[in-house]
Structure formats: C-alpha cells, structure tokens
Motif scaffolding. Sequence first.
Motif, PDB file in Angstrom:
ATOM      1  N   SER A 299       0.839  -1.197   0.000  1.00 37.56           N
ATOM      2  CA  SER A 299       0.000   0.000   0.000  1.00 37.56           C
ATOM      3  C   SER A 299       0.875   1.248   0.000  1.00 37.56           C
ATOM      4  N   TYR A 300       1.814   1.292   0.940  1.00 37.37           N
ATOM      5  CA  TYR A 300       2.680   2.469   1.031  1.00 37.37           C
ATOM      6  C   TYR A 300       3.569   2.604  -0.211  1.00 37.37           C
ATOM      7  N   THR A 301       4.070   1.475  -0.698  1.00 34.34           N
ATOM      8  CA  THR A 301       4.919   1.535  -1.896  1.00 34.34           C
ATOM      9  C   THR A 301       4.137   2.050  -3.087  1.00 34.34           C
ATOM     10  N   THR A 302       2.865   1.637  -3.186  1.00 33.01           N
ATOM     11  CA  THR A 302       2.024   2.121  -4.272  1.00 33.01           C
ATOM     12  C   THR A 302       1.809   3.621  -4.167  1.00 33.01           C
ATOM     13  N   MET A 303       1.587   4.107  -2.958  1.00 29.88           N
ATOM     14  CA  MET A 303       1.419   5.545  -2.763  1.00 29.88           C
ATOM     15  C   MET A 303       2.703   6.298  -3.125  1.00 29.88           C
ATOM     16  N   VAL A 304       3.831   5.754  -2.689  1.00 28.30           N
ATOM     17  CA  VAL A 304       5.114   6.399  -3.010  1.00 28.30           C
ATOM     18  C   VAL A 304       5.306   6.459  -4.516  1.00 28.30           C
ATOM     19  N   LYS A 305       5.020   5.342  -5.169  1.00 30.76           N
ATOM     20  CA  LYS A 305       5.185   5.297  -6.619  1.00 30.76           C
ATOM     21  C   LYS A 305       4.265   6.291  -7.316  1.00 30.76           C
ATOM     22  N   GLY A 306       3.041   6.385  -6.842  1.00 31.90           N
ATOM     23  CA  GLY A 306       2.090   7.308  -7.449  1.00 31.90           C
ATOM     24  C   GLY A 306       2.520   8.753  -7.308  1.00 31.90           C
ATOM     25  N   ALA A 309       5.465   9.418  -9.572  1.00 35.96           N
ATOM     26  CA  ALA A 309       5.036   9.539 -10.971  1.00 35.96           C
ATOM     27  C   ALA A 309       4.352  10.868 -11.227  1.00 35.96           C
ATOM     28  N   ALA A 310       3.667  11.404 -10.209  1.00 32.73           N
ATOM     29  CA  ALA A 310       2.970  12.683 -10.356  1.00 32.73           C
ATOM     30  C   ALA A 310       3.896  13.864 -10.101  1.00 32.73           C
ATOM     31  N   GLY A 311       5.155  13.593  -9.768  1.00 30.71           N
ATOM     32  CA  GLY A 311       6.111  14.670  -9.521  1.00 30.71           C
ATOM     33  C   GLY A 311       5.985  15.288  -8.147  1.00 30.71           C
ATOM     34  N   GLN A 312       5.257  14.647  -7.226  1.00 30.72           N
ATOM     35  CA  GLN A 312       5.083  15.174  -5.867  1.00 30.72           C
ATOM     36  C   GLN A 312       5.997  14.399  -4.909  1.00 30.72           C
ATOM     37  N   VAL A 313       7.276  14.673  -5.052  1.00 37.25           N
ATOM     38  CA  VAL A 313       8.264  13.896  -4.303  1.00 37.25           C
ATOM     39  C   VAL A 313       8.195  14.184  -2.811  1.00 37.25           C
ATOM     40  N   ASP A 314       7.857  15.397  -2.438  1.00 33.71           N
ATOM     41  CA  ASP A 314       7.757  15.722  -1.005  1.00 33.71           C
ATOM     42  C   ASP A 314       6.684  14.870  -0.336  1.00 33.71           C
ATOM     43  N   LYS A 315       5.549  14.696  -1.017  1.00 28.48           N
ATOM     44  CA  LYS A 315       4.497  13.843  -0.452  1.00 28.48           C
ATOM     45  C   LYS A 315       4.954  12.383  -0.414  1.00 28.48           C
ATOM     46  N   GLN A 321       8.023   8.258   5.337  1.00 28.49           N
ATOM     47  CA  GLN A 321       8.271   8.421   6.771  1.00 28.49           C
ATOM     48  C   GLN A 321       7.119   7.865   7.597  1.00 28.49           C
ATOM     49  N   GLU A 322       5.876   8.090   7.131  1.00 28.76           N
ATOM     50  CA  GLU A 322       4.704   7.541   7.825  1.00 28.76           C
ATOM     51  C   GLU A 322       4.763   6.022   7.861  1.00 28.76           C
ATOM     52  N   MET A 323       5.177   5.455   6.776  1.00 29.30           N
ATOM     53  CA  MET A 323       5.293   3.997   6.682  1.00 29.30           C
ATOM     54  C   MET A 323       6.226   3.466   7.770  1.00 29.30           C
ATOM     55  N   LYS A 324       7.373   4.109   7.917  1.00 26.27           N
ATOM     56  CA  LYS A 324       8.339   3.646   8.920  1.00 26.27           C
ATOM     57  C   LYS A 324       7.837   3.899  10.333  1.00 26.27           C
TER      58      LYS A 324
END
Length: 734
Positions: A299-306, A309-315, A321-324
């Motif tokens: 789930s978290y990896t999918t969110m990170v990937k999304g 891909a959308a160029g929102q690297v800060d999010k 960090q939330e995942m950890k």
Amino acid sequence: MAFISNSKLLRWRPTLRPFFPNPLSRSSTSTSLAEPLSDPDHHTQPPRSEPQSRSRTSSQPNPELIICRMMANRAWTTRLQHSIRSVVSKFDSSLVWNVLHSAANPEHALQFYRWVQRAGLFVHDRETTLKMIQILTRYSKLNHARCILIDAPKYNVPWDEDMFVALIEGYGRAGIVQEAVKVFQMQKERTVKSYDAVFKVILRRGRYMMAKRYYNAMLREGIEPTRHTYNILLWGMFLSLRLDTAIRLYEDMKTRGVSPDVVTYNTLINGYYRFKKVEEAENLFVEMKGKNIAPNVISYTTMVKGYVAAGQVDKALEVFQEMKSCGIKPNAVTFTTLLPGLCDAEKMTEAQNVLGEMVERYVAPKDNDVFMKLMTCQCKAGNLDAAADVLKGMIRLSIPTEAGHYGVLIENFCKASVYDRAEKLLDKLIEKDIISRPQSTYEMEASAYNLMIKYLCDHGKTGKAETFFRQLLKKGVQDSDAFNNLLRGHSKEGNPDSALEIAKIMSRRGVPRDAESYRLLIESYLRKGEPADAKTALDSMLESGHLPESSLYRSVMESLFEDGRVQTASRVMKSMVEKGVKENMDLVSKILEALLMRGHVEEALGRIDLLMLNGFEPDLDRLLTVLCEKEKTIAALKLLDYVLERDFIISFSLYDKVLDALLAAGKTLNAYSILCKILEKRGATDWSSRDELIKSLSQEGNTKQADVLSRMIKEKEGSSVKKREGKKKVSAAT
C-alpha cells in the motif's frame, strides 16, 4: 499487484526432509513488488500448501529418496525399473506422491508416473494425478499434462476442478489463452475457483471483453464472485486501462456486500495513479485507514510510486516516513521507487540518506538501474563523495559492479582533477577484471576512459594505460583518441617499439592515426638512434595521408645521412620533393653529392631530374667541381653528359675541369667522347689540353678518333673565325 491464489489445500502429509535439493518444490511467495499490477495471485490468501511426504525415523529406510537418487543418476532402462522394484515391495499412494514430489526433474517424474501405471504396480488416484499435472504445468510441459487430464477417467480417476485449474494456469503462464479457455470449457461443473483462474489468464493478455462475458456467464450460473474474484477483475481492468469498467465492478462489489480488503484498495490506488488521478488515490488511502484496514508495505509503496510519478516527491517522502513510523519496513521496491524520484527532483541529500538506510538494512533491489541513476545524479550535483558511497553500497549489498559504474566516477574525478582517486578506482577495475565480465549492462563510456588514459599517458604511466585499454579492446572498443594517446605516451616515454605495436593494431583495425602521434613516434626513434625505424614510421605517416613538417623531414634525412644510409636518406628526400616541401635544400645537395661520390650516379641523376621537374635547381657547378677534385671522373663524366643532354647552363670552366680530370686519369676515350659532345652543343673550345688529348689518342692507337677530333676542332674554329669577321664588317658598316 502481486496476489496469492485461492485454491484448496491438498491433503496434508507428514514432512520428510530430503537429503538433496528438490527442484520441484514450490518456492516461497515473495512479498516484494516490481510492478504493483503485475500479477493478482500474490495478494489475497496464504500460499497454497503442498502435501508433504511421510516422515520416517532415522532408523527407517527412505525408499522415496533412494528411488529419486537412482532416477537422477541412471538412464531410464529396464534394469533401473528392476532396481526400483527391489527397493520397494509395495507401491502405495503416499510413496508414489513423494517420489513425484522429490524427483530431480519433470522427465523423471513423468517416466516414473507412467511406469508404475503400465507395470500394474499402482493405480493412480486423485492426489498422484493432480501432483503430476501440477509438476508438468509448472515446467510448461502442457501437452503431457493435458493428456493425463483427458485420460484420467479411463483409469477411474474422476476429474477434479483442481486439475483443470492447474492446466488453465499452466496455459496462462505460457500465454496460450485459447487453450486455457478450451480447458475451462471442458469442465462440466465449475466453481468460482475455475472462473478466477480463467479471469487471470485472459486479463493478463488484455482480453477484458472476454472477461466481461465470462463474468456475466458466472452470474447467470448462480456462482457468486468472491473478494478474490473482484480483486482479479479490478487488476485486469486497470491493466487494460478500463477505468470506467473497474469503477463499475467496484460498485458492484459493494452492492453484493463483498467488503474490500487491503489487496482491493492497493489495486484501486495503483489503478487511479495510472490515470494520474492523485486525489482519488489519496481518498482511497484515507478510506482504507478509516475502515481499520491497515495498509501494508505494498500500500505504502504504491502511494510512493504514485506520488513520484505525479512529480510530488515531497508527499512521497511523507508517506515513506509515515510507513516507517507505523512499523512497516520498506522493501526493495519501495526504495527503488523512491530513489529515482528524489534524483529527478534533485533532492540529493535525501537520496543519500535513503540509500544509506537501504544499505544499512541490507535490502538489495532487483532493479540495479537505480544505482547508476544515483551515481550519475550525485556526480552532476558535484557530490563526488556521495557518488563514491553509492559504489560502496553496491559492494556491501553484494550487487555486481560493472565497468559503467566505475566509469561514471572515474570521469567525474578526472574532470575535478582528483586523479589519485580516479587511478585507485582504475586499479580495482583492472585487478578484478570487471571490464571483461560478460553480459554487462553498463559499459564504460569513451568520455571516461579517454580522460583516464590521457592522464596516465601524460604522466609516464602509459604501460598501465595500455593494460587498461587492452581489456577494453576485448569488448570491441576501437576508440581513435585512446589509441593515439597510447601511441603518444609510449613515444614520449622512449618506448617507440611499443608505440609501433599500437600503430600496427590501429592499422589492422582501420583506426585513424593523427599527425602528432606520428611525429612523436618518429622523434622517439630518432632519439633512440634508430633512423631506419624512424623512416618506416615516416612512410606510414605518409600512407595515412598526413604531411610531415619540413623540420621532421630534415631530422629523418640528417639522422639517416649521419648513419651512413645515404640511399635511404635519398628516398626520404624524394618523398619530400614530391610533397612540395621546398626547405632543406642544403641537405639535398649533401645527399646528391654523397650519392655521386659513392657511385650511385643513376640514382643521383634521377633525383636531380625530379628536383628540376618540381622547380628546384641544384648547384651543378659545385657538384662537378667536387667530383673533379675528388677524382670521381666517371661520376663527373656522367653528370656532365646529363647536363649536355638537357642543355643545362653551367660555367665553361667546368668543361675544362672535367676534361683535365679525365685526361689526367688516362681516360682518353671518355675525354674524346665528352669533348665531341661539347663541340656539338657548345661549338669551339679553347681547352688548352686538346692537342695533348689528340696526341694521347694517337699514341694509344686510336688514330681514327684523333683524326675525327682534329677535323671537328678545325671546323669549329673556322666557323668561329667567319662569325667573328662577319661581326666586324657589320660593325664597320654601322
């Protein structure tokens, strides 16, 4: 996304630990994720448990393993069959199943399966038949598996849905959709398990319309779809980019009271990100947590990937960090998804920290491209130490380093003038023979090895540079700059033979050599006192289309001349004149003089002719004077004859000098012949020794020649008197 199949558990049997590896045992399902929508069979339920073989105490014999060892080490013959019979007195279902399970390869298993049936040793039941089908489909032996399935009723083995599902999945893995559908249609009774299998096969190949038809057929048959069914359908529709259909299926799922699980949400989130619908994906992520469905690493990896891909690297970093903070450890896919995004956003400090965490936790990714991207971006940002840490991280993670990785660092260290670090990396590269490794993904670029080779050649380390470059040659590199740097380096270090060897390799491979490399090679041979080799290198330079400078011609000619190689120097002179080089005429005169003095008269005359044709006028007066003084009468005679034949103008006194030298040397006939030519070409002569020549001819018995010469002289003198009297009358009248 990865999914786990929803199949029945087979009959459980006690565990037997084989003493050798079992290549047919099902490998554990990985939770890592290369592509979140790649396969729906690794998400929903725990892996299917295989029935395991019957355990025995250490004192009991182990016939199954003995049989498997015999089949692995011997050809399948009648003798082997007798040996197997001697091991086992009775074949039961447990023993046959265990042998099939532990067989070294599917061929052994199939031979054993058919033999026990034909020999009447055992009648296959549902478990052994299913096991054989599963083994064959796993190894893509689909025709054999299909035959066993079709023939099962002939041996009183009723068809079982698991058999059909195994064959459908086998055809699906092989990408043969039509055959999978035919097997599905062979079934008389189907449950949701068969539909799930066929959905997965056809959706993997993008047949979403066929999947919709079978979905409707399933509903008409009164078969209720399960959560796993919807997960497969959603995965397939997003894979086929059918967003509207996926949304309708999700609504239908909720209408039928089927509650979504973490796999459902993971599939939906990833699907929305595929359509760049970031807000909808975020809402689903919040909705999942609101329903107390704990997000997992996927789930978290999918969110990170999304977000990446959308160029929102800060999010993406926030989610990471939330995942950890939730106690979920990022896996290899999480890291390899986040790191490229950080590089693209030029957040190199964060990228370095994430890489450090990955290395510290010893998480090795399957996609090693991320390391090259990290290294390149760190170098681009000027963080050379961080770039070097990437290479250290690869080594610590036991990831094979390639020449391309070293090349990026070497190039940037050279550009930053940190040559000592670049050379240390090169030493490791050479020592471990990394360049020669087969099937490398990243080869070293020319921009990297050329900088390194040039530095080594400029600092007296051409030998190391050549060792390095010869490894590149094995990979097919034919770089002109590298070759020429090596050629120049060896020449400057006083190793012209090594330089010439490089030049020969270049010639064989058709690599062009530059003029500067040739110049240094020639000068190296001259410093070493080997003018003949210098001349060979000069010839090669000319053959390559380069025009040597006049000073280089002079150096080679002088060296050859001083070494006593006059004729070789003459050939260099010929080449120089033909190329239109007009300098060094003083040296040309010396070479002509030496040729004449050594008796190479024809060659000297040929060179004089060439000089005249190209607009050069050698000092013929001086040459004749020297030859007469050195008593080289024959050479002087031939040179004077050459002058007379071509009507060249020389001083009249030289005629007398040559005639005097011939007469003094007793060569009266030679003097007679040349004097006759002088009289023909130049008219009367007042040579003081002509009477002496006539007298010598008469005394030697050459009276005819003496008479001819006397008459010629009188005729020439008579004509001269008449000419003078005519001139006086004309002047008086005037």
